[in-house]
Design a protein around this motif. Structure first.
Motif, PDB file in Angstrom:
ATOM      1  N   THR A  62      -6.212  64.801 -18.785  1.00 49.33           N
ATOM      2  CA  THR A  62      -6.105  64.713 -17.870  1.00 49.33           C
ATOM      3  C   THR A  62      -4.794  65.189 -17.056  1.00 49.33           C
ATOM      4  N   TRP A  69     -10.538  71.370 -20.499  1.00 52.54           N
ATOM      5  CA  TRP A  69     -10.863  69.553 -19.729  1.00 52.54           C
ATOM      6  C   TRP A  69     -11.549  69.062 -19.979  1.00 52.54           C
ATOM      7  N   SER A  79      -4.436  64.080  -9.889  1.00 51.76           N
ATOM      8  CA  SER A  79      -4.534  64.176 -11.465  1.00 51.76           C
ATOM      9  C   SER A  79      -3.759  64.141 -12.569  1.00 51.76           C
ATOM     10  N   PHE A 105     -13.386  59.172 -15.505  1.00 54.49           N
ATOM     11  CA  PHE A 105     -13.032  60.895 -15.518  1.00 54.49           C
ATOM     12  C   PHE A 105     -14.501  61.129 -15.861  1.00 54.49           C
ATOM     13  N   GLU A 145     -12.281  65.805 -22.892  1.00 55.88           N
ATOM     14  CA  GLU A 145     -12.857  64.416 -21.880  1.00 55.88           C
ATOM     15  C   GLU A 145     -14.222  63.751 -22.532  1.00 55.88           C
TER      16      GLU A 145
END
Length: 414
Positions: free
Chosen positions: A89, A104, A166, A24, A108
């Protein structure tokens, strides 16, 4: 020996847990950068900020993750980090503006640290004679995961679209990564030596050491130069006239050597000078960045990207056991977390963000940007040779403070 007490099996679970956060962070942004640029009508500078938010999140959490290990079992921290990365995600699949992607990116990066630091600490304790090799295996999985997943992300993006890609990636991470987090623990016979260790260095003591400051600068400069290619690969490939299914080879080659280099350099670091290993790969990456903007053949550009991936992977793998040697394993989590703030807070600005601004101002002149990154690697190759490890003359080693809180310097002769 029970299956779940086998160290190699536990290491396999650790690799599963760290695989998807790595994909990711290193693979997903590179594949989706052009898609986000089209969906949200943003320029290269705005896309460049994306990696800044990833790194800012990681930098914010690294030290915290190291501190939490002293109070909370590592497997709980890993579970929390893995689940949060997966859910983030799923969230980005519903993004309607670039700000959602920035959110995000931060989360992440933040929760990626909750998987990365505990895994490194646990397995260095579990395999004390092969710290470099084990760190290399974990970092191979962490960095190399994007080499595996980037073509898959690209295929799904072209075939099924952005939202499906995603959501699929998020659920895949929960099923194969989050589900094994609670199985990552020190075997029963090693719990006494593998349990939480109280650090012997305070924050003030750590930042006062020259070795820490040198490592911090190396991470800021070489980290900026390395991570930038993850974002710039797509725009550079498009400028050369290649489509998404072609320029993905640049990112794939970068990530393959990013992964393999972590394993090879990790193994070498158990036998040879860690500083010399890093110096060599930094110089190779500097040369690659100097040459890259002068060529347009896809395979040649991808070949040069391999050297940058090698240096980027070596930075992660070799630095971890180097931190352990200089500051002690009991201080690894917190000190490595502090070193990582250079990568998190400054590499993102010096690399992807600054390069995006320069490219917009110079009408995509990659010669200027790549030359800047070549200088970053050149400076890093000089600084890393000044880092001292335990056993050198007059090296200050990790030690507690006195009753008044003053730093006690213990000098060790060779």
């Amino acid at each position: 020996m029970p299956l779940l007490e086998n160290k190699k099996i536990i290491l396999f679970f650790g690799c599963l847990a760290i695989f998807f956060p790595g994909a990711f962070v290193f693979g997903f942004p590179g594949v989706m950068a052009s898609e986000w640029q089209t969906l949200f009508h943003v320029n290269k500078a705005q896309i460049g900020r994306l990696m800044f938010f990833v790194l800012a999140g990681t930098g914010s959490a690294m030290y915290l993750a190291g501190k939490l290990q002293e109070k909370i079992p590592s497997r709980f921290i890993i579970f929390t980090g893995s689940l949060a990365c997966s859910l983030a995600t799923l969230f980005v699949g519903q993004a309607t503006c670039m700000e959602h992607v920035y959110i995000w990116a931060f989360f992440e990066g933040f929760f990626c640290a909750f998987v990365y630091i505990p895994c490194l600490t646990i397995f260095q304790k579990m395999f004390p004679e092969n710290k470099g090799l084990i760190t290399g295996i974990l970092n191979l999985t962490f960095g190399g995961s994007s080499a595996v997943m980037s073509p898959i992300f690209t295929y799904l993006l072209v075939l099924k679209g952005y939202e499906f890609t995603s959501v699929f990636a998020g659920f895949l991470s929960i099923v194969f990564g989050t589900s094994v987090a609670f199985l990552i623990k020190t075997p029963g016979k090693d719990k006494a030596k593998g349990g939480p260790q109280l650090s012997t260095l305070s924050f003030k003591q750590t930042v006062s050491l020259s070795s820490f400051r040198l490592l911090w600068c190396v991470w800021a400069l070489s980290g900026a130069a390395g991570v930038s290619l993850i974002v710039l690969a797509s725009s550079f490939g498009r400028q050369l006239g290649y489509g998404i299914t072609q320029y993905v080879y640049i990112l794939t080659c970068f990530n393959i050597l990013n992964g393999i280099g972590r394993l090879v350099c990790g193994r070498l670091s158990d036998r040879y000078s860690k500083q010399k290993i890093l110096m060599i790969v930094f110089l190779m990456a500097s040369c690659a960045y100097c040459l890259m903007p002068w060529f347009s053949h896809l395979y040649l550009v991808s070949f040069l990207a391999c050297f940058i991936g090698l240096a980027f992977g070596a930075l992660f793998t070799v630095s971890a056991p180097l931190v352990t040697e200089v500051f002690g394993l009991e201080n690894f989590g917190k000190v490595f977390g502090l070193v990582f703030t250079a990568y998190g807070f400054f590499a993102g600005f010096l690399g992807p963000w600054l390069s995006g601004i320069i490219l917009d101002m110079t009408h995509s002149n990659f010669k200027i940007v790549f030359s800047l990154f070549a200088v970053f690697y050149l400076i890093s190759s000089v600084l890393i040779m000044r880092v001292k490890i335990m056993g050198n003359d007059k090296q200050v080693v990790a030690c507690p403070s006195d009753d008044q809180g003053n730093f006690i310097k213990l000098e060790q002769s060779s």
